[in-house]
Design an enzyme around this catalytic site. Structure first.
Site, PDB file in Angstrom:
ATOM      1  N   LYS A 152     -38.411   4.799   1.621  1.00  0.00           N
ATOM      2  CA  LYS A 152     -37.207   4.166   2.073  1.00  0.00           C
ATOM      3  C   LYS A 152     -36.015   4.996   1.403  1.00  0.00           C
ATOM      4  CE  LYS A 152     -39.905   0.079   3.178  1.00  0.00           C
ATOM      5  NZ  LYS A 152     -40.513  -1.299   2.576  1.00  0.00           N
ATOM      6  N   GLN A 161     -40.280  -4.998  -2.516  1.00  0.00           N
ATOM      7  CA  GLN A 161     -41.499  -4.310  -1.967  1.00  0.00           C
ATOM      8  C   GLN A 161     -42.684  -5.425  -2.277  1.00  0.00           C
ATOM      9  OE1 GLN A 161     -41.508  -1.635   0.001  1.00  0.00           O
ATOM     10  NE2 GLN A 161     -43.466  -2.404   0.650  1.00  0.00           N
ATOM     11  N   ASP A 189     -34.907  -7.026   5.221  1.00  0.00           N
ATOM     12  CA  ASP A 189     -36.605  -7.060   5.643  1.00  0.00           C
ATOM     13  C   ASP A 189     -36.559  -8.178   6.806  1.00  0.00           C
ATOM     14  OD1 ASP A 189     -38.130  -5.042   4.885  1.00  0.00           O
ATOM     15  OD2 ASP A 189     -38.397  -6.068   2.983  1.00  0.00           O
TER      16      ASP A 189
END
Ligand code: NAP
Length: 293
Positions: free
Chosen positions: A52, A96, A119
């Site tokens: 990412k 994460q 997200d």
């Protein structure tokens, strides 16, 4: 059979993001900024976060990686998120997952400002998605929609079968495919571990999205001739002959299913790359809202 190539489709999405970013930078604006938080040193999570960060650089974004040991207490983590929420130079925040058991993922997700929730996991964004309001779409389903768009896969009036109902993949995927969107308007069947006649239902799918985390679960006899197959699964399967000691496997038995499918995503090289494209799109959207362009 069309290979729905995540490298090709994500490169196209990233190129358009880069072009838009370059124009903004040329006009004196600051770069979009994604802050990623990684707790512990789980191998797969390390790989995802590194990828990412690297992708942010490729499109001209700034990125920050904030690391904590796996024994970090929940309060410290929540305080870090609050600090990032208040930092006007940060547009997007991602934590994460998965997190160590002593930390509540729900609390972490709810602490991220919905305006920086790139997200798309915050309940406010999930609710907006259900109502068809502008929101951050969870990155994986978003990436799949971008993949369908890139390859111009017709979805209107089709029967889509989604296997898996998680908040991050299956459920939002079922909502997007059933929504009145250019690559939506499907009739959707959402399957899970209590679905009794899954093989029968799967056989009816013009589009099958496999997101259950069971390597090779979808077999040729479960799909109809000419179906479009989207394989979301990523499982590390031990393989002593592989350099790293494991191989990444999808939820679809690729070779046998590809022989019947009209189009199929590979694993690796399919949905995973599109997830990052979705995340970058969300970050750009958060940035534009933040600077008012
Ligand atoms: P998850 O939270 O574990 O959810 C799995 C879902 O599959 C659950 O709804 C479960 O049903 C259902 N399921 C499990 N076994 C089943 C079976 N035998 N028959 C029917 N349904 C079954 O997983 P997730 O986070 O959605 O991830 C799914 C897979 O996608 C994993 O391999 C993950 O690594 C991968 N993934 C990939 C990406 C990417 O970028 N490519 C992103 C995220 C996840 P119940 O609800 O009844 O338990």
């Amino acid at each position: 059979m069309i290979l729905l190539d995540g490298k090709v489709a994500s490169a196209a999405v990233k190129e358009s993001i880069k072009q838009e970013t370059d124009v903004l930078l040329a006009n004196g604006k600051r770069a979009p900024h994604l802050a990623a938080i990684l707790v512990g040193n789980n191998g797969a999570s390390e790989t995802y976060v590194a990828s990412k960060v690297k992708n942010c650089e490729e499109v001209g974004f700034q990125s920050s990686l904030i690391r904590f040991d796996s024994d970090v207490d929940e309060e410290t983590l929540l305080n870090q998120i609050i600090q990032l929420n208040n930092d006007t130079s940060v547009d997007g925040i991602l934590v994460q997952l998965p997190l160590p058991k002593h930390i509540s993922e729900a609390k972490v997700i709810e602490t991220i400002s919905p305006n920086k929730d790139v997200d798309g996991f915050h309940p406010i964004n999930a609710g907006k998605l259900v109502q068809g309001l502008p929101s951050f779409i969870p990155a994986t389903p978003y990436g799949i929609m971008l993949m369908l768009e890139h390859y111009n896969i017709q979805t209107k009036g089709k029967h889509a079968v989604v296997i898996g109902r998680s908040n991050i993949v299956g459920r939002p995927m079922s909502i997007l495919l059933s929504s009145n969107l250019p690559y939506g308007n499907c009739t959707v069947t959402l399957c899970h571990s209590h679905t009794p006649n899954l093989n029968e239902l799967c056989l009816q799918g013009d589009i099958v999205v496999a997101a259950l985390g069971r390597p090779g679960f979808v077999k040729a006899e479960m799909v109809k001739e000419g179906a479009v197959i989207i394989d979301v699964g990523i499982t590390r399967v031990t393989d002593e002959t592989a350099k790293k000691g494991f191989r990444i496997k999808g939820d679809v038995a690729f070779d046998e299913v590809a022989a019947k499918a009209a189009a199929i995503t590979p694993v690796p090289g399919g949905v995973g790359l599109m997830t990052i494209a979705g995340l970058l799109k969300n970050t750009l959207q958060a940035y534009k809202a933040s600077i008012g362009v």
